[in-house]
Write a protein that holds these residues in place. Sequence first.
Motif, PDB file in Angstrom:
ATOM      1  N   UNK A  56     -22.005 117.186  28.235  1.00  0.00           N
ATOM      2  CA  UNK A  56     -22.578 115.879  28.581  1.00  0.00           C
ATOM      3  C   UNK A  56     -23.958 115.720  27.946  1.00  0.00           C
ATOM      4  N   UNK A  57     -24.800 116.733  28.098  1.00  0.00           N
ATOM      5  CA  UNK A  57     -26.154 116.650  27.554  1.00  0.00           C
ATOM      6  C   UNK A  57     -26.147 116.696  26.032  1.00  0.00           C
ATOM      7  N   UNK A  58     -25.309 117.524  25.463  1.00  0.00           N
ATOM      8  CA  UNK A  58     -25.213 117.653  24.014  1.00  0.00           C
ATOM      9  C   UNK A  58     -24.817 116.330  23.361  1.00  0.00           C
ATOM     10  N   UNK A  59     -23.968 115.573  24.028  1.00  0.00           N
ATOM     11  CA  UNK A  59     -23.455 114.325  23.474  1.00  0.00           C
ATOM     12  C   UNK A  59     -24.187 113.079  23.978  1.00  0.00           C
ATOM     13  N   UNK A  60     -25.323 113.261  24.636  1.00  0.00           N
ATOM     14  CA  UNK A  60     -26.142 112.133  25.066  1.00  0.00           C
ATOM     15  C   UNK A  60     -25.514 111.265  26.146  1.00  0.00           C
ATOM     16  N   UNK A  61     -24.741 111.883  27.038  1.00  0.00           N
ATOM     17  CA  UNK A  61     -24.045 111.135  28.082  1.00  0.00           C
ATOM     18  C   UNK A  61     -24.696 111.290  29.456  1.00  0.00           C
ATOM     19  N   UNK A  63     -26.616 109.459  30.970  1.00  0.00           N
ATOM     20  CA  UNK A  63     -26.643 108.205  31.723  1.00  0.00           C
ATOM     21  C   UNK A  63     -25.528 108.163  32.758  1.00  0.00           C
ATOM     22  N   UNK A  64     -24.436 108.856  32.500  1.00  0.00           N
ATOM     23  CA  UNK A  64     -23.334 108.924  33.473  1.00  0.00           C
ATOM     24  C   UNK A  64     -23.813 109.559  34.780  1.00  0.00           C
ATOM     25  N   UNK A  66     -27.011 109.811  35.769  1.00  0.00           N
ATOM     26  CA  UNK A  66     -28.066 108.987  36.393  1.00  0.00           C
ATOM     27  C   UNK A  66     -27.455 107.888  37.249  1.00  0.00           C
ATOM     28  N   UNK A  67     -26.393 107.285  36.768  1.00  0.00           N
ATOM     29  CA  UNK A  67     -25.727 106.232  37.533  1.00  0.00           C
ATOM     30  C   UNK A  67     -25.151 106.755  38.852  1.00  0.00           C
ATOM     31  N   UNK A  68     -24.537 107.920  38.798  1.00  0.00           N
ATOM     32  CA  UNK A  68     -23.940 108.520  39.993  1.00  0.00           C
ATOM     33  C   UNK A  68     -25.033 108.949  40.962  1.00  0.00           C
ATOM     34  N   UNK A  69     -26.115 109.447  40.448  1.00  0.00           N
ATOM     35  CA  UNK A  69     -27.222 109.914  41.277  1.00  0.00           C
ATOM     36  C   UNK A  69     -27.849 108.784  42.086  1.00  0.00           C
ATOM     37  N   UNK A  70     -27.802 107.578  41.555  1.00  0.00           N
ATOM     38  CA  UNK A  70     -28.367 106.407  42.243  1.00  0.00           C
ATOM     39  C   UNK A  70     -27.583 106.047  43.491  1.00  0.00           C
ATOM     40  N   UNK A  71     -26.345 106.433  43.544  1.00  0.00           N
ATOM     41  CA  UNK A  71     -25.457 106.060  44.657  1.00  0.00           C
ATOM     42  C   UNK A  71     -25.856 106.740  45.940  1.00  0.00           C
TER      43      UNK A  71
END
Length: 71
Positions: A56-61, A63-64, A66-71
């Motif tokens: 996930x981090x290697x491919x710049x993802x 943001x996935x 961060x969105x879940x963490x906001x929930x």
Amino acid sequence: MIDKKILLELVQTRMPYGKYKGSILCDIPEFYLAWYHQKGFPAGRLGMLLSTLYEIKLNGLEYLLREIRKM
């Protein structure tokens, strides 16, 4: 497609040992995951989670997560 349950685990599970013991997995820096990638991820569920986080981090993802963490 990444399983949503795995993403949830990445923002809820804490690292059980090592330099980042107690840190939430998604907060572990990429250089540490790269070190594990080179050395070999641990066996079992933790290894799978760390390996997934590395990709996930290697491919710049991140943001996935961060969105879940906001929930």
